[in-house]
Design an enzyme around this catalytic site. Structure first.
Site, PDB file in Angstrom:
ATOM      1  N   GLU A 128       0.767  -1.185  -0.086  1.00 42.83           N
ATOM      2  CA  GLU A 128      -0.010   0.010  -0.089  1.00 42.83           C
ATOM      3  C   GLU A 128       0.824   1.317   0.074  1.00 42.83           C
ATOM      4  OE1 GLU A 128      -2.821  -0.008   3.330  1.00 42.83           O
ATOM      5  OE2 GLU A 128      -4.326  -0.868   1.755  1.00 42.83           O
ATOM      6  N   HIS A 159       8.684 -26.433  -1.972  1.00 40.37           N
ATOM      7  CA  HIS A 159       8.391 -27.796  -2.848  1.00 40.37           C
ATOM      8  C   HIS A 159       7.075 -27.048  -3.663  1.00 40.37           C
ATOM      9  CE1 HIS A 159      10.676 -30.699  -0.204  1.00 40.37           C
ATOM     10  NE2 HIS A 159      10.727 -29.713   0.405  1.00 40.37           N
ATOM     11  N   LYS A 218     -14.327  -0.779  -3.641  1.00 45.79           N
ATOM     12  CA  LYS A 218     -15.396  -0.264  -2.433  1.00 45.79           C
ATOM     13  C   LYS A 218     -16.510   0.340  -3.424  1.00 45.79           C
ATOM     14  CE  LYS A 218     -12.098   0.333   0.998  1.00 45.79           C
ATOM     15  NZ  LYS A 218     -11.627   1.408   2.218  1.00 45.79           N
TER      16      LYS A 218
END
Ligand SMILES: O=P(O)(O)OC[C@H]1O[C@H](O)[C@H](O)[C@@H](O)[C@@H]1O
Length: 445
Positions: A287, A308, A422
């Site tokens: 951010e 792995h 949003k």
């Protein structure tokens, strides 16, 4: 205290180039100290550790005791900066199987308000049905949908199960001093509250009550956590020479790597307890730096688990990455590999060795392999998983992030890009006030 080693980046970038950042870093430090840079209304974290008072810590510890004495389970409701710091510290310091232990020394800590999964919330409310639980509702803005939605459910359930009076004792709010729905509810219901200072952004707020209260509830020593951060504040201070300042060196090195085409930084651990430190770090750097079409992409892996899975990519994929390893020096426990007469698994060559020695050789082997494979490597040595060391590590990353963001030329303290989803979500859900957006978005579908 942590130490930083950048030797294994020098095959890819030069030491001279890194040290040539000295003046730029000094300017960035000055911008932070004098508040002359972008986002200068969000610098409350800079000298936060050294300004935390004994009284404040005592107040937090007293409230933590109320929750500890009255709750089997405490839900930390929050998202992003209002969640990751607490979880990072609690998981780093907790027994790996704490919630399965019969004899509990602290309430079981559960997190909510960081997703909108109906199954998650249903299963949580089911689990809580016969539990004496409390809630720490954490939201700086007080209006974050994920957190507000979870809190609405939890508040009702807590009141229904424990009665309004008890609920009042075991629900605590950490939010803005004046604004936001969380503040309004807390004031109306008479909850104990703690304030998130205006000038501390969410991702820099772990050393405010946002992190400190849940960490204290989980049974950890917040005085020591803060002491570690305060010592690191000194060690990374503007007056500390470049060559001795870990935050300055880290910020300079990662920017030099970035300028040389290393666009992805992978934070590595060899201890699963550090998983959420990486999650916290990803928000901090993601951010802060990911804007203006710039910024290192912060990624993370847990080794040897991910050797792995992601190990192949790291060893031989596109050479656009570098690694920063958090190397844990001393583990808390001792466990030796037993010898076995039949030796069917062929592991007797390890018999009598500490498991940690095997892990350390996996770490060293990985570093050498990845450097050979073209991946620059930085190493942060964390002496042990203690409150003091973790506090120092968190502040080190914060300070380096502030410097690094200014080296990159962005405002490290805003996050305008987070609003886009949003806005769309509210438009799609027909939130009052979003009528125009609702029409516009429907036309796109
Ligand atoms: O504490 P809050 O106001 O609820 O915010 C929680 C989080 O969500 C926001 O959308 C931001 O992207 C984050 O920086 C913040 O930490």
């Amino acid at each position: 205290m942590i130490s930083l080693n950048i030797e294994k980046t020098f095959g890819f970038i030069s030491k001279e180039k890194v040290f040539a950042y000295e003046a730029e870093v000094k300017a960035a430090q000055e911008m932070l100290e004098k508040g002359t840079g972008k986002g200068n209304d969000f610098l409350g974290w800079l000298h936060l550790p050294s300004s935390i008072t004994k009284e404040h810590l005592a107040d937090l510890n007293a409230t933590a005791k109320v929750l500890r004495d009255n709750c089997e389970v405490v839900i930390v409701a929050g998202i992003g900066g209002s969640y990751l710091g607490a979880r990072a510290v609690i998981e780093a310091l907790s027994n790996s199987f704490t919630w399965l232990q019969e004899k509990k020394t602290a309430p079981v800590m559960i997190y909510a308000g960081h997703n909108i999964s109906e199954d998650y919330l249903y299963e949580l409310t089911e689990y809580l049905k016969d539990k004496k639980f409390g809630v720490i509702n954490i939201s700086k803005s007080g209006t974050t949908t994920e957190t507000a939605l979870a809190f609405r459910l939890l508040k009702k359930q807590c009141e229904d199960q424990r009665g309004k009076e008890t609920a009042k004792q075991v629900i605590v709010a950490v939010t803005d001093a004046k604004k936001g729905a969380a503040r309004v509810t807390a004031d109306k219901e008479g909850y104990k509250t703690f304030i998130i200072p205006d000038n501390v952004g969410g991702r820099f707020s772990v050393l405010t009550p946002v992190g400190l209260l849940p960490i204290a509830v989980a049974g950890f020593d917040i005085d020591k956590l803060v002491a570690g951060a305060a010592d690191m504040e000194k060690a990374c201070g503007a007056d500390v020479p470049f060559a001795e300042n870990p935050a300055a060196i880290y910020a300079a090195t990662r920017n030099e790597l970035y300028r040389n085409g290393k666009k992805i930084e992978i934070l590595v651990n060899f201890c699963p307890k550090l998983h959420y430190v990486s999650e916290w770090w990803k928000q901090l750097y993601g951010e802060s730096e990911g804007k203006d079409n710039k910024g290192i992409f912060p990624a993370s892996v847990d080794f040897s688990t991910d050797l792995h899975s992601m190990g192949q990519w790291i060893q031989e994929g596109e050479r656009s990455i570098f690694e920063t390893v958090i190397s844990l020096d001393k583990v808390d426990h001792k466990l030796e590999v037993p010898s076995d007469e039949a030796n069917l698994d062929g592991l007797n060559f390890l018999a009598g060795k500490r498991v940690d020695e095997v892990n350390k050789m996996a770490e060293l082997g990985t570093q050498l392999a990845h450097v050979d494979g073209g991946v620059p490597n930085m190493r942060i040595v964390l002496p042990s998983l203690s409150e003091y060391n973790i506090g120092g590590l968190l502040y080190f990353f914060e300070k380096a992030c502030g410097i690094s963001g200014y080296l990159l030329g962005v405002n490290p303290f805003n996050q305008p890009g987070v609003e886009a989803y949003k806005k769309n979500m509210f438009a799609l859900l027909d939130k009052p006030g979003y009528e125009e957006e609702s029409k516009a978005i429907r036309a796109k579908l």
